[in-house]
Design an enzyme around this catalytic site. Structure first.
Site, PDB file in Angstrom:
ATOM      1  N   GLY A   1       0.833  -1.200   0.000  1.00  0.00           N
ATOM      2  CA  GLY A   1       0.000   0.000   0.000  1.00  0.00           C
ATOM      3  C   GLY A   1       0.864   1.245   0.000  1.00  0.00           C
ATOM      4  N   GLN A  29       3.259   9.869   1.009  1.00  0.00           N
ATOM      5  CA  GLN A  29       4.527   9.151   1.107  1.00  0.00           C
ATOM      6  C   GLN A  29       5.449   9.413  -0.074  1.00  0.00           C
ATOM      7  OE1 GLN A  29       2.354   5.278   2.072  1.00  0.00           O
ATOM      8  NE2 GLN A  29       4.291   5.022   3.150  1.00  0.00           N
ATOM      9  N   CYS A  37       5.597  -0.129   7.385  1.00  0.00           N
ATOM     10  CA  CYS A  37       5.283   1.000   6.507  1.00  0.00           C
ATOM     11  C   CYS A  37       6.533   1.352   5.702  1.00  0.00           C
ATOM     12  CB  CYS A  37       4.854   2.190   7.367  1.00  0.00           C
ATOM     13  SG  CYS A  37       4.450   3.661   6.418  1.00  0.00           S
ATOM     14  N   LEU A  38       6.345   1.626   4.423  1.00  0.00           N
ATOM     15  CA  LEU A  38       7.495   1.972   3.578  1.00  0.00           C
ATOM     16  C   LEU A  38       8.167   3.262   4.056  1.00  0.00           C
ATOM     17  CD1 LEU A  38       6.052   1.129   0.040  1.00  0.00           C
ATOM     18  CD2 LEU A  38       7.715  -0.193   1.355  1.00  0.00           C
ATOM     19  N   HIS A  65      -4.748   1.900   7.398  1.00  0.00           N
ATOM     20  CA  HIS A  65      -3.358   2.390   7.454  1.00  0.00           C
ATOM     21  C   HIS A  65      -3.143   3.493   6.412  1.00  0.00           C
ATOM     22  CE1 HIS A  65       1.149   1.485   7.841  1.00  0.00           C
ATOM     23  NE2 HIS A  65       1.081   2.256   6.778  1.00  0.00           N
ATOM     24  N   GLU A  66      -3.618   3.267   5.174  1.00  0.00           N
ATOM     25  CA  GLU A  66      -3.377   4.252   4.104  1.00  0.00           C
ATOM     26  C   GLU A  66      -4.225   5.516   4.307  1.00  0.00           C
ATOM     27  OE1 GLU A  66      -0.793   3.753   2.551  1.00  0.00           O
ATOM     28  OE2 GLU A  66      -0.643   1.611   2.958  1.00  0.00           O
ATOM     29  N   HIS A 119      -2.613   7.753   6.687  1.00  0.00           N
ATOM     30  CA  HIS A 119      -1.552   8.564   6.070  1.00  0.00           C
ATOM     31  C   HIS A 119      -2.116   9.885   5.541  1.00  0.00           C
ATOM     32  CE1 HIS A 119       2.198   6.341   6.037  1.00  0.00           C
ATOM     33  NE2 HIS A 119       1.633   5.249   5.585  1.00  0.00           N
TER      34      HIS A 119
HETATM   35 NI    NI Z   1       2.416   3.303   5.534  1.00  0.00          NI
END
Ligand code: NI
Length: 170
Positions: free
Chosen positions: A46, A51, A93-94, A135-136, A139
């Site tokens: 995701g 991000q 998370c990236l 989660h997204e 963000h």
């Molecule tokens: Ni994330």
């Protein structure tokens, strides 16, 4: 299509509240394509536009599991309209590389938004997909999974992160 640079904590763009998209035009579709390519390359399941340094309400998700019928999910201006139950999932998370922690989330969510064609869509999700959506969407509101941790776990995170930054500067 192009690979985008993924912003890493504590980049301030990760704390911005993303702006709604007025119209899904060619520029938004290009952003979606680039975000999907960046997510697959990472690899991750995701990615939210914050991000990649663009505080706009766009997310992409692909659980990258053969049994998952959804494939690539694109949501513009996603909103959680219903949520129920509770589960605990180990998240990463990236933007917070190499750190994983258990987070409490809703077990089921219903999310509405627009797809890449600008058409309204509704997704009912449970399990990992419900976690990924929450989660997204977090963000887009400037929230990271580490914000959900209790004070003790947050402290562990802070110490690990400090060590990581020190090692990187050597
Ligand atoms: Ni994330």
């Amino acid at each position: 299509m192009a690979l985008l640079n993924i912003c890493v904590y504590p980049d301030p763009v990760l704390r911005e509240k993303a702006r709604p998209i007025g119209m899904v035009d060619a520029a938004v579709r290009r952003l979606i394509d680039d975000m999907a390519e960046t997510m697959y390359d990472a690899p991750g399941i995701g990615l939210a536009a914050n991000q990649v340094g663009k505080p706009l309400r766009v997310i992409v998700i692909d659980l990258q599991r053969e049994e998952d019928p959804h494939g690539l999910i694109v949501l513009v201006n996603p909103e959680i309209v219903q949520a129920s139950g509770e589960l605990v999932w180990e998240e990463g998370c990236l933007s917070v590389p190499e750190f994983f922690a258990e987070v409490h989330r809703h077990e089921k969510v219903t999310v509405r938004g627009l797809n890449a064609d600008g058409k309204p869509v509704e997704i009912q999700a449970d399990g990992l997909l419900a976690v990924a959506l929450q989660h997204e969407i977090d963000h887009l509101n400037g929230r990271l999974f580490i914000d959900h941790l209790n004070p003790i776990k947050r402290d562990i995170f802070k110490r690990k992160w400090k060590k990581r930054l020190l090692e990187a500067s050597v």
